[in-house]
Scaffold this motif. Structure first.
Motif, PDB file in Angstrom:
ATOM      1  N   THR A   1      -5.841  31.075 -48.422  1.00  0.00           N
ATOM      2  CA  THR A   1      -6.907  30.157 -48.043  1.00  0.00           C
ATOM      3  C   THR A   1      -6.671  28.803 -48.695  1.00  0.00           C
ATOM      4  OG1 THR A   1      -8.285  30.702 -49.936  1.00  0.00           O
ATOM      5  CG2 THR A   1      -8.542  32.084 -47.942  1.00  0.00           C
ATOM      6  N   ALA A   2      -7.410  27.803 -48.245  1.00  0.00           N
ATOM      7  CA  ALA A   2      -7.325  26.480 -48.875  1.00  0.00           C
ATOM      8  C   ALA A   2      -7.713  26.573 -50.346  1.00  0.00           C
ATOM      9  CB  ALA A   2      -8.204  25.488 -48.122  1.00  0.00           C
ATOM     10  N   ALA A   3      -8.699  27.401 -50.688  1.00  0.00           N
ATOM     11  CA  ALA A   3      -9.119  27.563 -52.093  1.00  0.00           C
ATOM     12  C   ALA A   3      -7.996  28.181 -52.925  1.00  0.00           C
ATOM     13  CB  ALA A   3     -10.380  28.414 -52.171  1.00  0.00           C
ATOM     14  N   GLN A   4      -7.265  29.145 -52.369  1.00  0.00           N
ATOM     15  CA  GLN A   4      -6.140  29.735 -53.094  1.00  0.00           C
ATOM     16  C   GLN A   4      -5.012  28.724 -53.263  1.00  0.00           C
ATOM     17  OE1 GLN A   4      -5.793  33.045 -50.389  1.00  0.00           O
ATOM     18  NE2 GLN A   4      -6.535  34.490 -51.956  1.00  0.00           N
ATOM     19  N   LEU A   5      -4.789  27.904 -52.254  1.00  0.00           N
ATOM     20  CA  LEU A   5      -3.776  26.853 -52.375  1.00  0.00           C
ATOM     21  C   LEU A   5      -4.175  25.851 -53.448  1.00  0.00           C
ATOM     22  CD1 LEU A   5      -2.899  26.224 -48.617  1.00  0.00           C
ATOM     23  CD2 LEU A   5      -1.593  27.550 -50.306  1.00  0.00           C
ATOM     24  N   LEU A   6      -5.464  25.527 -53.527  1.00  0.00           N
ATOM     25  CA  LEU A   6      -5.940  24.608 -54.564  1.00  0.00           C
ATOM     26  C   LEU A   6      -5.708  25.196 -55.950  1.00  0.00           C
ATOM     27  CD1 LEU A   6      -7.315  21.992 -55.423  1.00  0.00           C
ATOM     28  CD2 LEU A   6      -9.522  23.132 -55.036  1.00  0.00           C
TER      29      LEU A   6
END
Length: 180
Positions: A20-25
Motif C-alpha cells: 500500500t502507499a502507507a507501506q511504501l511510506l
C-alpha cells in the motif's frame, strides 16, 4: 547517472505482493534514515543523480540526489501509488488536488483552488495515490537534498506536463527504458 543497488536485507520488507502507499511510506522513511546508505549516493554539482533500490513487495524504489535549484517539472506516475521521504535537505512539493483524465487530452484548464504546496524536511515524507500530479523541487541555492521514492506497481510510464497559469499541457510520455 543510473546504477542499481540492493537494499540490505535488514531494511527490506517481507511480504505482500501489493504494498500500500502507507507501506511504501514506511519503507522510504526507513531508507531515508539510513545515513550510511544515503551518504553513499554520489552527488553531482549540476544534475540529479539516482540509484535504483529494491523496494518492498516488488515495488520500484529510487535514492535521488538533488543539486541546488533542481526539480522534476510537473509529472504523474500513471496507475502507480507511491511515497517519498527527504533524507537530507528540504524538498518542496507542488501538487494538484484534482484527478486528471487518464488519456485523450493535450491541454486542460485547471480550476482555482487545486494547488497544494508542502515542504518536506529531512525525515519527513508523504504517500500518494495513483494519478497524483506533482513537481518536486530543491529550492536551496547552496545545499544538495537527498530523497527516497517508491512506487507500486513499478512505473509503467511517467507523463510530463508544462504549466502556464491555470493551463496544464501534456508534453511527453516516458517509458521505463527512458530513465533506467
Amino acid at each position: 547517472m543510473s546504477q542499481s543497488q540492493s537494499v540490505p536485507a535488514s531494511v527490506r520488507e517481507a511480504g505482500a505482493a501489493a504494498p500500500t502507499a502507507a507501506q511504501l511510506l514506511d519503507f522510504v522513511r526507513r531508507i531515508a534514515a539510513d545515513t550510511e546508505l544515503t551518504a553513499a549516493l554520489p552527488l553531482d554539482p549540476e544534475g540529479r543523480t539516482w540509484v535504483r533500490l529494491d523496494g518492498p513487495g516488488g515495488s520500484e524504489a529510487w535514492l535521488i540526489g538533488w543539486p541546488p535549484g533542481t526539480g522534476t517539472g510537473w509529472h504523474d506516475h500513471a496507475e502507480s501509488v507511491g511515497a517519498f521521504a527527504t533524507a537530507r535537505g528540504t524538498l518542496k512539493e507542488n501538487s494538484l488536488s484534482v484527478r486528471l483524465p487518464s488519456g485523450g487530452w493535450r491541454s486542460l484548464e485547471l480550476d482555482e483552488g487545486v494547488d497544494r504546496r508542502r515542504l518536506l524536511r529531512a525525515g519527513e515524507g508523504r504517500a500518494f495515490g495513483s494519478h497524483h500530479v506533482h513537481e518536486v523541487l530543491n529550492e536551496s541555492a547552496t545545499e544538495h537534498a537527498v530523497s527516497v521514492h517508491a512506487y507500486y506497481p513499478p512505473l509503467p510510464l511517467i507523463r510530463r506536463f508544462s504549466r502556464t497559469g491555470p493551463v496544464l499541457r501534456l508534453e511527453q510520455v516516458e517509458r521505463p527504458e527512458d530513465w533506467q
